[in-house]
Scaffold this motif. Structure first.
Motif, PDB file in Angstrom:
ATOM      1  N   UNK A 108       0.818  -1.208   0.000  1.00  0.00           N
ATOM      2  CA  UNK A 108       0.000   0.000   0.000  1.00  0.00           C
ATOM      3  C   UNK A 108       0.851   1.257   0.000  1.00  0.00           C
ATOM      4  N   UNK A 109       1.903   1.270   0.790  1.00  0.00           N
ATOM      5  CA  UNK A 109       2.805   2.421   0.820  1.00  0.00           C
ATOM      6  C   UNK A 109       3.547   2.596  -0.502  1.00  0.00           C
ATOM      7  N   UNK A 110       3.941   1.483  -1.114  1.00  0.00           N
ATOM      8  CA  UNK A 110       4.630   1.555  -2.403  1.00  0.00           C
ATOM      9  C   UNK A 110       3.693   2.093  -3.482  1.00  0.00           C
ATOM     10  N   UNK A 111       2.451   1.635  -3.481  1.00  0.00           N
ATOM     11  CA  UNK A 111       1.469   2.164  -4.433  1.00  0.00           C
ATOM     12  C   UNK A 111       1.210   3.641  -4.164  1.00  0.00           C
ATOM     13  N   UNK A 112       1.150   4.013  -2.899  1.00  0.00           N
ATOM     14  CA  UNK A 112       0.922   5.412  -2.551  1.00  0.00           C
ATOM     15  C   UNK A 112       2.043   6.298  -3.082  1.00  0.00           C
TER      16      UNK A 112
END
Length: 394
Positions: A71-75
């Motif tokens: 999720x953080x990488x996509x963000x």
């Protein structure tokens, strides 16, 4: 509306973030590509993801940590795409997430799991996020895949004959003009597994088809691989790395241990081309529009041309205005746009569902969710028009 589509496919090597300006006018949706950025997972995260995927066992703690990290990488990718491609003016993010399990038994899909918690994307960008696209179609009796089939049909409508869209990702999928759509089998999945295994993880894929080009297709191994029952199943059908993974390949190679890595990779590349070509013939396509990472493998493309024969036009999606590497990310941008407008994102004849469904779940942005003041008719647009053939890639 400026929409960022986020996608990481079954190769789980990178996140694609494609930005599009989408305008709905009656039954016509116009897509203006604004560009693509691709950012690889860091090595540690990719290794942790690989270690958790079937047929490996994992824990809920591992799934939770991966959900957060992805999720953080996509963000981060969404923030960069908004800044670099949309000048900070994006209005919506559509995130496919990372598929970690697609539960298929006896030809029926019972569930699916895509991780990459959208709350991280909404928090980082301030924008509403549409995510978790596949479960609604599965709840309606569908396969949950290939979801790009609606976008493909809209995009190819009006072309002469019976065009088909073929995506060569980790798993390949096809959409025909009549709405038939299905996963054809592995494109890059087994090739990647063989290369990674042979090089001890030093290489993740066959760059430019160099290994396949030095090898020779082994007919005995190819025949064994083609005997896989999945290929004979009727459409609609879906598959993934739950079936086509490294242990599957190791089993197939038993008795062929003397083959060189180059010969194995050449044979797997021919397998991808043969099964894709068989699918094209089965839908009686008059031309094939190809996208996905497999288009960058010249040996795979040459094998595909040979399998299809000289009379079948074969072109990449770039020629129709959608960059081959970004097409699925753009497709999910379209699906997110449809969801926000309360419009269905599936074709029942493509997925086998009982009815078309509005897909996904919405995580509000900082200012809530900008619902359209007046919703259009409750049907998806009939046609997708790509405005211009240029886009930025970073």
């Amino acid at each position: 509306m400026r929409v960022i589509g986020l996608m990481s496919g079954t190769s789980y090597d990178a996140i694609d973030a494609a930005a599009a300006d989408l305008t709905l006018d009656g039954d016509r949706l116009t897509l203006t590509p604004l560009g693509l950025i691709t950012r690889g997972y860091d090595k540690r995260l990719r290794a942790e993801l690989a270690a958790a995927l079937p047929p490996a066992t994992t824990t809920l703690a591992d799934v939770c940590r991966l959900d957060t990290a992805i999720g953080r990488a996509f963000a981060a990718a969404a923030v960069e795409a908004d800044r670099e491609l949309c000048d900070g003016q994006a209005e919506l993010v559509a995130s496919h997430g990372q598929t970690v399990y697609h539960w298929v038994a006896d030809g029926q899909v019972h569930g699916t799991l895509q991780i990459g918690q959208p709350a991280w994307i909404a928090e980082a960008t301030g924008l509403p996020v549409v995510a978790d696209f596949r479960p609604r179609d599965i709840a309606a009796g569908g396969q949950g895949a290939p979801l790009v089939s609606l976008v493909d049909r809209m995009w190819l409508r009006g072309r002469p004959g019976a065009p088909a869209a073929l995506n060569l990702g980790g798993i390949a999928n096809i959409t025909a003009a009549d709405g038939t759509a299905f996963d054809t089998g592995p494109a890059n999945a087994l090739i990647d597994a063989a290369v990674s295994e042979a090089t001890g993880g030093r290489l993740a894929y066959d760059l430019d088809g160099e290994l396949a080009a030095r090898g020779t297709v082994h007919q005995g191994l190819l025949d064994r691989l083609l005997a896989e029952p999945y290929y004979a199943l009727p459409a609609p059908k879906t598959t993934g790395k739950e079936l086509f993974h490294l242990p599957y390949l190791r089993t197939a190679l038993q008795g062929f241990e003397a083959l060189s890595t180059e010969d194995v990779v050449a044979t797997l590349t021919r397998l991808a081309a043969r099964t894709a070509a068989d699918a094209v013939r089965s839908v009686k396509a008059s031309e094939v529009i190809v996208s996905g990472g497999g288009t960058r493998n010249p040996v795979l493309m040459a094998f595909l041309r040979a399998e299809l024969g000289g009379g079948m036009p074969l072109r990449t999606s770039d020629e129709l205005g959608l960059p081959a590497a970004a097409k699925e990310a753009y497709a999910f941008a379209v699906l997110g746009f449809l969801t926000l407008h309360g419009l269905p994102g599936t074709v029942p004849t493509s997925t086998g569902a009982r009815h078309a469904s509005v897909l996904g779940s919405i995580t509000p942005g900082r200012r809530g969710t900008p619902w359209p003041e007046t919703l259009p008719e409750k049907e998806a647009p009939a046609r997708l028009v790509v405005n211009g053939h240029g886009s930025r890639a970073r």
